[in-house]
Design a protein around this motif. Structure first.
Motif, short mmCIF file in Angstrom:
data_model
loop_
_atom_site.label_atom_id
_atom_site.label_comp_id
_atom_site.label_asym_id
_atom_site.label_seq_id
_atom_site.Cartn_x
_atom_site.Cartn_y
_atom_site.Cartn_z
N THR A 102 0.80 -1.22 0.00
CA THR A 102 0.00 0.00 0.00
C THR A 102 0.84 1.28 0.00
N TRP A 103 2.15 1.16 0.26
CA TRP A 103 2.96 2.38 0.27
C TRP A 103 3.68 2.55 -1.06
N ALA A 104 4.18 3.72 -1.30
CA ALA A 104 4.91 4.00 -2.53
C ALA A 104 6.34 3.51 -2.39
N SER A 105 6.79 2.75 -3.35
CA SER A 105 8.12 2.15 -3.28
C SER A 105 8.95 2.46 -4.52
N ALA A 106 10.25 2.60 -4.30
CA ALA A 106 11.19 2.84 -5.40
C ALA A 106 11.86 1.55 -5.87
N ILE A 107 11.47 0.42 -5.29
CA ILE A 107 12.12 -0.85 -5.58
C ILE A 107 11.29 -1.65 -6.56
N GLY A 108 11.86 -1.98 -7.67
CA GLY A 108 11.13 -2.67 -8.72
C GLY A 108 10.58 -4.02 -8.30
N ALA A 109 11.27 -4.70 -7.41
CA ALA A 109 10.82 -6.02 -6.96
C ALA A 109 9.53 -5.94 -6.16
N ASN A 110 9.15 -4.76 -5.73
CA ASN A 110 7.91 -4.59 -4.99
C ASN A 110 6.69 -4.41 -5.88
N TYR A 111 6.91 -4.54 -7.17
CA TYR A 111 5.82 -4.36 -8.13
C TYR A 111 5.54 -5.67 -8.84
N GLY A 112 4.25 -5.98 -8.98
CA GLY A 112 3.91 -7.29 -9.48
C GLY A 112 3.40 -7.34 -10.91
N THR A 113 2.83 -6.25 -11.39
CA THR A 113 2.28 -6.21 -12.74
C THR A 113 2.83 -4.98 -13.44
N TRP A 114 3.26 -5.19 -14.68
CA TRP A 114 3.90 -4.11 -15.43
C TRP A 114 3.17 -3.85 -16.74
N GLY A 115 3.20 -2.59 -17.14
CA GLY A 115 2.66 -2.22 -18.43
C GLY A 115 3.59 -2.65 -19.55
N GLN A 116 3.16 -2.42 -20.78
CA GLN A 116 3.91 -2.89 -21.94
C GLN A 116 5.10 -2.00 -22.29
N GLY A 117 5.16 -0.84 -21.68
CA GLY A 117 6.24 0.09 -21.96
C GLY A 117 5.90 1.03 -23.09
N THR A 118 6.39 2.24 -22.98
CA THR A 118 6.18 3.23 -24.04
C THR A 118 7.45 4.05 -24.22
N GLN A 119 7.81 4.27 -25.46
CA GLN A 119 9.08 4.95 -25.75
C GLN A 119 8.92 6.46 -25.62
N VAL A 120 9.85 7.06 -24.92
CA VAL A 120 9.97 8.51 -24.86
C VAL A 120 11.35 8.87 -25.40
N THR A 121 11.37 9.70 -26.43
CA THR A 121 12.63 10.11 -27.04
C THR A 121 12.71 11.63 -26.99
N VAL A 122 13.78 12.12 -26.39
CA VAL A 122 13.99 13.55 -26.28
C VAL A 122 15.17 13.93 -27.17
N SER A 123 14.92 14.80 -28.12
CA SER A 123 15.97 15.23 -29.03
C SER A 123 16.67 16.46 -28.46
#
Length: 124
Positions: A102-123
């Motif tokens: 229930t708390w906000a975490s910076a650790i990836g292992a604490n997350y169970g479901t992930w989105g498909q990812g989206t590309q961000v490109t900064v020129s």
């Protein structure tokens, strides 16, 4: 099972802004703490931002603090990542994720479901 669908992203010039969104199919995200992570080409995945289920508490990576804002609209489901004053080094694939706790975490292992990812490109 929760499935996350991301939208937004794309190509933007340095100094510009983009907003990513993350919604769940078949279930509301209003009860879950959520996070955003990113992975640049050739680098490890890194934490970007996270929020509690209510949105009352947020945490940010030092590299994006003051420029990015994580928010959520529990009435409408999505979780957003507003990215301002984008820099070339923000270029990466961005992922949203549902936390196991229930708390906000910076650790990836604490997350169970992930989105498909989206590309961000900064020129530059």
């Amino acid at each position: 099972q929760v499935q996350l669908v991301q939208s937004g992203g794309g190509l933007v010039q340095a100094g510009g802004s983009l907003t990513l969104s993350c919604a769940a199919s078949g279930v509301s995200l209003s009860s879950y703490s959520m996070g955003w992570f990113r992975q640049a080409l050739g680098k490890e995945r890194e934490f970007v931002a996270a929020t509690t289920w209510s949105g009352s508490s947020t945490i940010y990576a030092d590299s994006v603090k003051g420029r990015f804002i994580i928010s959520r609209d529990n009435a409408k489901n999505p979780v957003y990542l507003q990215m301002n004053t984008l820099k070339f080094e923000d270029t990466a694939v961005y992922y949203c994720a549902v936390a196991r706790m229930t708390w906000a975490s910076a650790i990836g292992a604490n997350y169970g479901t992930w989105g498909q990812g989206t590309q961000v490109t900064v020129s530059s």
